[in-house]
Each structure stands twice: as C-alpha cells, then as structure tokens.
Design a protein around this motif. Structure first.
Motif, PDB file in Angstrom:
ATOM      1  N   PHE A 100       0.860  -1.182   0.000  1.00  0.00           N
ATOM      2  CA  PHE A 100       0.000   0.000   0.000  1.00  0.00           C
ATOM      3  C   PHE A 100       0.907   1.246   0.000  1.00  0.00           C
ATOM      4  CE2 PHE A 100      -2.137  -3.407   2.288  1.00  0.00           C
ATOM      5  CZ  PHE A 100      -3.341  -3.502   1.601  1.00  0.00           C
ATOM      6  N   PRO A 101       1.466   1.624  -1.156  1.00  0.00           N
ATOM      7  CA  PRO A 101       2.447   2.737  -1.177  1.00  0.00           C
ATOM      8  C   PRO A 101       1.840   4.092  -0.862  1.00  0.00           C
ATOM      9  CG  PRO A 101       1.925   2.022  -3.399  1.00  0.00           C
ATOM     10  CD  PRO A 101       1.253   1.046  -2.489  1.00  0.00           C
ATOM     11  N   ASP A 102       0.523   4.248  -0.987  1.00  0.00           N
ATOM     12  CA  ASP A 102      -0.106   5.549  -0.722  1.00  0.00           C
ATOM     13  C   ASP A 102      -0.637   5.660   0.690  1.00  0.00           C
ATOM     14  OD1 ASP A 102       0.389   6.249  -3.342  1.00  0.00           O
ATOM     15  OD2 ASP A 102      -1.555   5.514  -4.059  1.00  0.00           O
ATOM     16  N   SER A 103      -0.320   4.740   1.551  1.00  0.00           N
ATOM     17  CA  SER A 103      -0.829   4.765   2.922  1.00  0.00           C
ATOM     18  C   SER A 103      -0.064   5.805   3.736  1.00  0.00           C
ATOM     19  CB  SER A 103      -0.692   3.386   3.575  1.00  0.00           C
ATOM     20  OG  SER A 103      -1.074   3.438   4.924  1.00  0.00           O
ATOM     21  N   VAL A 104      -0.738   6.864   4.133  1.00  0.00           N
ATOM     22  CA  VAL A 104      -0.122   7.930   4.914  1.00  0.00           C
ATOM     23  C   VAL A 104       0.274   7.420   6.294  1.00  0.00           C
ATOM     24  CG1 VAL A 104      -0.502  10.212   5.929  1.00  0.00           C
ATOM     25  CG2 VAL A 104      -1.413   9.679   3.653  1.00  0.00           C
ATOM     26  N   LEU A 126       6.094  10.770   2.215  1.00  0.00           N
ATOM     27  CA  LEU A 126       4.952  11.158   3.041  1.00  0.00           C
ATOM     28  C   LEU A 126       4.360  12.468   2.551  1.00  0.00           C
ATOM     29  CD1 LEU A 126       3.172  10.766   5.551  1.00  0.00           C
ATOM     30  CD2 LEU A 126       4.971  11.872   6.900  1.00  0.00           C
ATOM     31  N   LYS A 127       5.226  13.416   2.159  1.00  0.00           N
ATOM     32  CA  LYS A 127       4.719  14.687   1.650  1.00  0.00           C
ATOM     33  C   LYS A 127       3.881  14.484   0.391  1.00  0.00           C
ATOM     34  CE  LYS A 127       8.503  17.592   3.355  1.00  0.00           C
ATOM     35  NZ  LYS A 127       9.610  18.508   2.948  1.00  0.00           N
ATOM     36  N   LYS A 128       4.377  13.650  -0.510  1.00  0.00           N
ATOM     37  CA  LYS A 128       3.634  13.391  -1.748  1.00  0.00           C
ATOM     38  C   LYS A 128       2.292  12.727  -1.440  1.00  0.00           C
ATOM     39  CE  LYS A 128       7.752  12.914  -4.661  1.00  0.00           C
ATOM     40  NZ  LYS A 128       8.508  12.014  -5.562  1.00  0.00           N
ATOM     41  N   ALA A 129       2.303  11.776  -0.512  1.00  0.00           N
ATOM     42  CA  ALA A 129       1.066  11.074  -0.176  1.00  0.00           C
ATOM     43  C   ALA A 129       0.045  12.004   0.454  1.00  0.00           C
ATOM     44  CB  ALA A 129       1.377   9.910   0.774  1.00  0.00           C
ATOM     45  N   GLU A 130       0.509  12.955   1.263  1.00  0.00           N
ATOM     46  CA  GLU A 130      -0.428  13.881   1.892  1.00  0.00           C
ATOM     47  C   GLU A 130      -1.012  14.829   0.863  1.00  0.00           C
ATOM     48  OE1 GLU A 130       1.887  15.667   4.942  1.00  0.00           O
ATOM     49  OE2 GLU A 130       1.319  14.163   6.451  1.00  0.00           O
ATOM     50  N   LYS A 171      -4.965  15.262   0.018  1.00  0.00           N
ATOM     51  CA  LYS A 171      -5.696  16.515   0.077  1.00  0.00           C
ATOM     52  C   LYS A 171      -6.455  16.757  -1.224  1.00  0.00           C
ATOM     53  CE  LYS A 171      -2.708  18.834   3.426  1.00  0.00           C
ATOM     54  NZ  LYS A 171      -1.756  19.979   3.649  1.00  0.00           N
ATOM     55  N   GLN A 172      -5.807  16.423  -2.332  1.00  0.00           N
ATOM     56  CA  GLN A 172      -6.477  16.588  -3.614  1.00  0.00           C
ATOM     57  C   GLN A 172      -7.717  15.695  -3.713  1.00  0.00           C
ATOM     58  OE1 GLN A 172      -3.556  15.895  -6.645  1.00  0.00           O
ATOM     59  NE2 GLN A 172      -2.373  17.777  -6.174  1.00  0.00           N
ATOM     60  N   ARG A 173      -7.603  14.496  -3.219  1.00  0.00           N
ATOM     61  CA  ARG A 173      -8.748  13.588  -3.243  1.00  0.00           C
ATOM     62  C   ARG A 173      -9.879  14.096  -2.348  1.00  0.00           C
ATOM     63  NH1 ARG A 173      -5.751   7.646  -2.762  1.00  0.00           N
ATOM     64  NH2 ARG A 173      -4.882   7.654  -4.898  1.00  0.00           N
ATOM     65  N   ALA A 192      -7.863   8.640   7.011  1.00  0.00           N
ATOM     66  CA  ALA A 192      -6.569   9.340   6.971  1.00  0.00           C
ATOM     67  C   ALA A 192      -6.125   9.798   8.347  1.00  0.00           C
ATOM     68  CB  ALA A 192      -6.662  10.550   6.028  1.00  0.00           C
ATOM     69  N   SER A 193      -7.065  10.034   9.238  1.00  0.00           N
ATOM     70  CA  SER A 193      -6.719  10.497  10.588  1.00  0.00           C
ATOM     71  C   SER A 193      -6.463   9.302  11.484  1.00  0.00           C
ATOM     72  CB  SER A 193      -7.860  11.349  11.142  1.00  0.00           C
ATOM     73  OG  SER A 193      -9.049  10.586  11.193  1.00  0.00           O
TER      74      SER A 193
END
Length: 824
Positions: free
Chosen positions: A691-695, A720-724, A728-730, A784-785
């Motif tokens: 799961f590479p997009d898991s914050v 982590l910055k890229k994933a966040e 946010k865009q989503r 996400a939280s």
C-alpha cells in the motif's frame, strides 16, 4: 231375690234412650267415678275373686294393702267398665244367662320368671351345652394362614406399584414377599408336613420378583430368578418363561443366547397353542434381522405368513427381501400383504341406517367410541402404515426408476381392497421428487394428485404453497394457500401458509390474524404459535411474543429455536439475567454453536470482561474465521498489554482479509509496543510495498527510522509529503462531488442503514454485527486520521553519543496519537 239382685246391680247403669242410636261408647261421658258401695256389690266381689283378681297384693310402707293392679288400669278395661255406667262383658243380660268373660279370662300362659323359655321341655333332664372352644391364635396353622395372606397382599401391592410406574417400591414389595414366602416354607418343614407347601404361591412370588428385577434394569438378577423357575420341574409350564429370558438377552444384545431361549420355549409349547408359537417365531425372526442373517429370518417370517398372515410380519419380510435386493420376491410379498384381511370392512355399522330410529342412534353412539372401536382403529392404523411404508421402500428398487416404481405400487394398491391409499402414495411420490431436488416434477405431481382425487386436493394445494414459498414465488404460494383454504377453511396448515405469505410482505398484523385463527382451530399447531411470536416480535410487542414462546416452550421443551427466541427477547427488553439463563440452556443443547457463544460474550462484555473473553474464545475455537470475534479478542489483549497474544489474532485477521491494511498495521503496532522495533520496521516496509499511498504507514516508517538513526528517514519523509498532497487533492475532489450529489448519497446511506437494521433484527438465530465487521471494513476507505491506539512510544535510552543530524523537514509528529487501528 234374683230380681232384686239384678235391680241393685243396675242402679249405677245408665241406659240409652230408645229413640237414640245404640252407642257403645256413650256411657263414658256419664260415668259415675265414685267407688262407694263396692264392698256390698256381689258381682264386683265375685269378679275380684276370679283368677284375674287373684293377683299378688302390694305391701305399702304403712303396712296396708294397696289396691290390686287390675283396679289401677285406665278406664276402658273390662273390670272397671262393669262398675261405671257401661255394661261390661261379664254382665249378663236380663235373660239371666251369663256371658263368658273373654276379656279377663287367662289365655293359659303363666309367667315363670327366672326360667329359660322352653315350650317343648327339651331341657328336662339335660345339662346346658358347654361353650365353644376358641382356637389359640398362636397355633402353627393360624400363623401359616396369616403368613400366606400377608404374602398374597405383598404380591398385589407390588403389581399395583409396577402398574403405576413406581418400580422401586414394586421391587421392595416383591423382595419382602419372597422373604416371607421362604419363612412360610421353613415353618411347614418344621411341622414335618412338606407336602402342604403351596407351589402356586412360590411360583407367583418368584415370577413377580423376576418381573420387578427386569423393570428396574437388574437384568442379571432377573435371569437368575427365571432360572430358579424353569429348572424346577414341580412348576407346570415353567418353560414358557424362557421367552422372557430371551427378551432379556435381546436387551443385552446377546442374540445367540436369545435365539437359544426362544427355541427351547418353542419346543415346550404345545401345538394347540398356535398363537403363542407364532409370536415366538416372530421374535426369532426379529433377532435374526438384528444379527444380519436375513435368510434365516425369512424362513421364520414365511412360516408365519403361511400359518396366519399379519401386517407386521409382512413388513418385516419386505425389509428382509429389500436387504437382499430380491425384486421379484418384493413384488410377491407386497401383493400378499394387500390380500391380508383387516376385518374392518363393515364400517357402515357405525352409522345409523334409519335417521328416525332413536334406539339405533343410541346403539351407534354407544359403540362408536368404545374400546373395541379403539382396537379397530389401531389395527387400521397399523395396516395403513405397513402398506405405505412397504410401498415407499420397494418403489425405489423394484424398477429402474423410482417414478416407475411408484406408478407400479399405485396401480397395485388401486386394484386391492385398500384403494384409498393410492392417493397417499401419489403424495409420497411428489415428496420423493422434492427430496431428489427435482422441483418441477414435484410441482407437476402435486397438481396431478389434486386433480385426480378431490379429497387430496386440499393437501396438494398446501404442499404446492409450501414449495412455491421456498422457491421465493410468494404470489403463487399465496394463490395455492387460498385454494387450500377454499377446500377447508379450518385447515391450520393452510392458514399458516397464508400468514407466511403476508409475513414476507411485512403485513405483520394481517399475518398475526391468520396465525391466531389457526391456533383457534388447532391449539397445538406449533408452526402457527412460533410464527405468531415472530410477528409480535417484529411489531415490537415483546411481552406478548414472550408469552407465545413460553407456551411453545411448554410443548417443545428442547427446541433450540424456541429457546433462542426467548433469550433474544429478554435481551431486547434489557433483562440480561433472564437472557443469560436462557442462553445457558441453549448452550446445553447446542454446545458447539459459535453464534450463541458470541452472543453470550456480547452480553457479558459490559459486566464481566473475563467471562466475555471466555465465551469469545469458545466461539473462536468452533469458528476461527469469524472476524468480529478475532478483532474483539485482539483488542482485549492489546488493552490488557498482552501484545504478544494480540499479534496472533491480528495475523489471523490479516490472513482472512488480506486487502485490509488495518490488520497489518495492528500487527506492526504490536511489535512496536513489545519493543521489537526492527521487526516492526520490517512489517511497515512490507505494508508500504503493498500500500504505497498509505499515509499512516509512512508516518510510522519516518518515526521509526528517525528513532533508529537510519538514513531511510529522509526518503520516507519525501514520500509522506507526496502522499499527503495526493490525499488533500482527493478530499477536495470528493468534497465537490459530495456538495453536488448530497441527495443521492443521503438516499444510499438511508438504504444502507435500513438494510443493516433488517439484518440486525433478523428472526433466525443469527448474531448482530459486533466490533469491526468484515463487510463494514470493505465498504469504507482507510481513514486518513489514523491514531495509534498504543499511545506514545517510551523514550529510547541513550546508550552512546552520536553526531547531531540536520532535522528532516516536516518530520515532527510530536508523538500525536494517530487514531484507532481497529475497524469500526
């Protein structure tokens, strides 16, 4: 002189006038009660001197003589009436001839006081008879008679106790009778008269004792008692009791010894006792069937069929030929069974031929329900059961296809005296199609059966309604239920089917009315009572539903479904003590049901965590794939700081749901809490690969690498910055969509909530969704939280000084909790 005497005598006599009627009692009214001149009255003195007047005088206390008792009599006696105004019987008329004084003349009897009455002088010269001599009560003969009477009374009491089901008391009485009977035999032997021993009493005592041993399950003692009887040659017909010994050997599953006893008893029974011999042969054949020796059993059964055929023997013979797969013999025996006369052909005698004849009507009413009629009904039931059972059995093997076999049996039965059973066989044929999962042919057979026989049309419609209901075709089920009600509006099964159709359409009040009508028709209809409870439960009328299920529980004491409904209803009204009690009863019936164990764990969850853990663990043992139970046990161990045990359950959950990241994050968190940082780091790296997009995973990787001083911390920080940013865009895009289509989402949420509510309120024994259901986690996106439920890590001890590295940008998480990893 005579004339003067007469005149003097008539001075005190008042004569009635001539013009008046002669009244014999008129002188009493004018009598002169004076007694003056009685001493000069010669007639009075003469009467006194007669035998009547010579009575003993009474000496008074003053020494004077009291008047005689004849003078003290009341007026009206002959002596007194001669003095007063009326002429007495002893007074002669004017003709001068005296009348006989019959009123005072003695009858010839004298009073001899103190002597016995003996008119025939039989006691003259004889002494009185001596009194009867009473036998002493303690004589040997009297003691023996009393003892015999006591033994008979004990035997009767033992038999009565056995009849009423008190086997222990019956055995005690039988033992006491045997003990007293032995005392009786010893007393007769002491009198040196053993020939007078009552053999019938001894036989009766031993026989009753053996029966009571058998009734109490003391089979060995019963066999020994029977042996005492059969080995004593003084007992007539004692060999017949070998049949009872054979029955005991059958209970002990000692079949060879049982056959030996039956054959010995058969040899001792005379040929004149034909019925007893046939019953013994029936027992022999049954034992051979139990041993699997069907050929020997067939020999016994065929001999009985040749001597006196009966339905029980014929059915046993069919079973034997079925075991040997002899199709020709099966057909032959079935035809032979149909030729057995039941003796119940004359059914018209139970119906009056003349309606206006009161005498005949009374006779019919008297014999309609008497004991002989009950015996006839029982024999008819046995005959129908034997024929239908044999037909259902041989229809499967006599032809290549069971449908053809049923057709042959139906045609054979129709041409026999039991033609009314052909319709029952057609219904059995349709039910066999159902068992074979051939629904279309079953429906077709039911329809044909309803068309051929008007009497069976109602039953066929009920079965069709049931089949369509199971198929989910509620419209057809409702149609056939109404057809069945048209044939018999008081049929409880048709009413229940109609109520079920309304129940599925959520018309609970209308369904409840049909269930209540079915119960009015047949109070013991358990299906109607159960469904009525479900309808009341669906409408929220829990007390009435409880009353229904309590009534049903009194009928079906060990029904798991009924007990579950009671437990669930008590849980709904928050009576947890009663709910736990009923769930415990349910566990005693179904100890391996994981859903019931889980419900108990849920109830104990708010009261006793240890008990809740016990029942959750038991549920996990019988169903190790229940994700709700696994998540609860894992969370319990994490809260209890037993992370090493929690890891095992979260690993199981990750295997069951490999696409859910939460379980893998929980595994890594457990390792981190245990202090196994390198193992936790490896888990986070594996999660990041999948799961590479898991914050959340990237946050923990940055934190662990920083604490461990690894160079990978900066790399994971950039990721982590890229994933966040992507997250946010989503969120922004999803927010715009939500604002444009909020109404549609609201409707979907309403449907989902409605669906969840229906599943939670299901009326079948199911389990409500607990913590973290699998379906719920699959429908939700990863939050996400995310907050670590384990809290902040303890500060790592500084073992050595190292060079300060420049801080990584945006790497300060301030050890904030990242949310609950457990699914909601």
């Amino acid at each position: 002189v005579q004339k003067v005497a007469v005149m003097s005598k008539m001075q005190n006599v008042f004569l009635a006038p001539e013009d008046e009627k002669d009244d014999l009692y008129s002188g009493y009214e004018y009598s002169d009660h004076t007694i003056e001149g009685l001493e000069d009255d010669q007639e009075f003195q003469r009467i006194v001197r007669t035998t009547y007047g010579n009575r003993p005088t009474v000496q008074t206390m003053g020494g004077q003589l009291a008047p005689v008792t004849a003078m003290r009599r009341l007026p009206g006696t002959a002596a007194f009436r001669s003095v007063v105004g009326r002429p007495g019987t002893g007074i002669a008329p004017e003709s001068g001839q005296a009348r006989p004084m019959t009123g005072v003349t003695a009858a010839g009897f004298t009073s001899n006081r103190g002597m016995a009455f003996d008119p025939m002088n039989q006691a003259v010269g004889k002494a009185p008879a001596p009194p009867l001599e009473s036998k002493p009560e303690d004589s040997p003969e009297e003691r023996i008679k009393k003892l015999e009477k006591t033994v008979n009374t004990l035997i009767e009491d033992s038999v009565y106790a056995n009849t009423f089901g008190d086997f222990k008391a019956a055995m005690d009485k039988a033992k006491e009778a045997a003990r007293k009977e032995r005392m009786l035999c010893k007393q007769r032997e002491q009198m040196q008269n053993p020939s007078e021993i009552n053999l019938d009493l001894t036989y009766c005592v031993l026989f009753n004792l053996a029966i009571q041993y058998h009734a109490n399950g003391m089979l060995t003692e019963a066999l020994n008692t029977y042996l005492l009887i059969v080995r004593n040659k003084l007992f007539n017909n004692g060999g017949h009791l070998r049949v009872n010994m054979g029955n005991i050997y059958v209970e002990q599953k000692k079949y060879p010894q049982a056959i030996k006893m039956y054959r010995m008893a058969l040899d001792q029974v005379h040929d004149t006792h034909k019925s007893i011999r046939l019953k013994i042969l029936q027992n022999i054949g049954s034992v051979f069937v139990s041993m699997g020796q069907y050929t020997d059993a067939i020999t016994s059964f065929e001999h009985i069929m040749n001597e006196k055929a009966n339905f029980k023997t014929a059915l046993n013979l069919v079973l034997c030929y079925y075991a040997l797969s002899d199709q020709d013999k099966l057909k032959k025996v079935f035809k032979q069974m149909l030729q057995i006369a039941s003796g119940l052909e004359d059914e018209d005698r139970y119906y009056p031929t003349i309606d206006d004849d009161p005498h005949q009507r009374l006779v019919v009413e008297a014999i309609k329900d008497d004991k002989l009629r009950a015996i006839e009904k029982e024999e008819k039931t046995v005959a129908e059961y034997s024929i239908l059972t044999a037909a259902k059995l041989i229809a499967l093997v006599v032809e290549p296809n069971f449908s053809i076999g049923f057709d042959w049996c139906i045609e054979t039965v129709r041409s026999s005296p039991y033609a009314e059973l052909a319709s029952e066989l057609e219904m059995s044929k349709a039910i066999t199609f159902l068992k074979k999962r051939d629904i279309p042919k079953a429906i077709q057979t039911f329809k044909e059966c309803g068309k051929k026989d008007r009497k069976m049309a109602g039953s066929a419609a009920i079965n069709l309604s049931f089949v369509y209901f199971l198929e989910g075709d509620i419209a057809q089920a409702n149609k056939h239920a109404e057809t069945a009600m048209e044939h018999d509006k008081y049929n409880p099964h048709a009413l229940v089917n109609k109520g079920n159709c309304l129940f599925t359409q959520n018309q609970f009040d209308q369904a409840r009315e049909f269930y209540q009508e079915a119960l009015t028709t047949e109070a013991t209809c358990t299906e109607a009572l159960y469904n009525l409870g479900l309808a009341l439960k669906r409408t929220g009328r829990y007390p009435e539903a409880l009353e229904c299920f309590h009534k049903l529980h009194s009928i079906l004491r060990n029904s798991p479904e009924v007990i579950y409904q009671l437990a669930d209803l008590y849980d709904k009204i928050d009576d947890f003590a009663q709910s736990i009690d009923w769930f415990m009863q349910l566990i005693s019936l179904v100890p391996t049901d994981p859903a019931v164990l889980q419900r108990l764990g849920e109830i104990y969850e708010s009261e006793d965590q240890s008990q809740a853990l016990h029942y959750y663990y038991e549920s996990y043992r019988y169903s190790p794939t229940n994700i709700d139970v696994i998540s609860w046990i894992g969370a319990y161990y994490m809260e209890s700081q037993f992370c090493d045990k929690a890891v095992h359950y979260f690993e199981k959950a990750s295997l069951i749901q490999p696409n859910q990241i939460n379980w893998q994050l929980m595994v890594a968190s457990c390792y981190r809490k245990m202090g196994s940082y390198h193992q936790a780091l490896q888990c986070y790296k594996q999660i990041h690969k999948r799961f590479p997009d898991s914050v959340d995973c990237l946050k923990f990787l940055v934190r662990l690498c920083t604490d461990l001083g690894l160079k990978d911390a900066q790399e994971y920080s950039l990721k982590l910055k890229k994933a966040e940013k992507i997250k946010k865009q989503r969120e922004l895009s999803s927010g715009s969509r939500r604002s444009s289509g909020s109404s549609g989402l609201g409707q979907g949420r309403g449907r989902a909530e409605q669906k969840g509510g229906l599943s939670a309120g299901s009326d079948v024994p199911s389990v409500d969704s607990g913590v973290g259901g699998a379906a719920a986690t699959q429908r939700r996106e990863v939050d996400a939280s995310y907050v670590d439920p384990l809290g902040e890590l303890p500060e790592r001890p500084r073992t050595a000084a190292r060079q300060q590295r420049p801080p990584v940008e945006e790497d300060d998480f301030q050890d904030a909790e990242l949310g609950d990893l457990l699914p909601d």
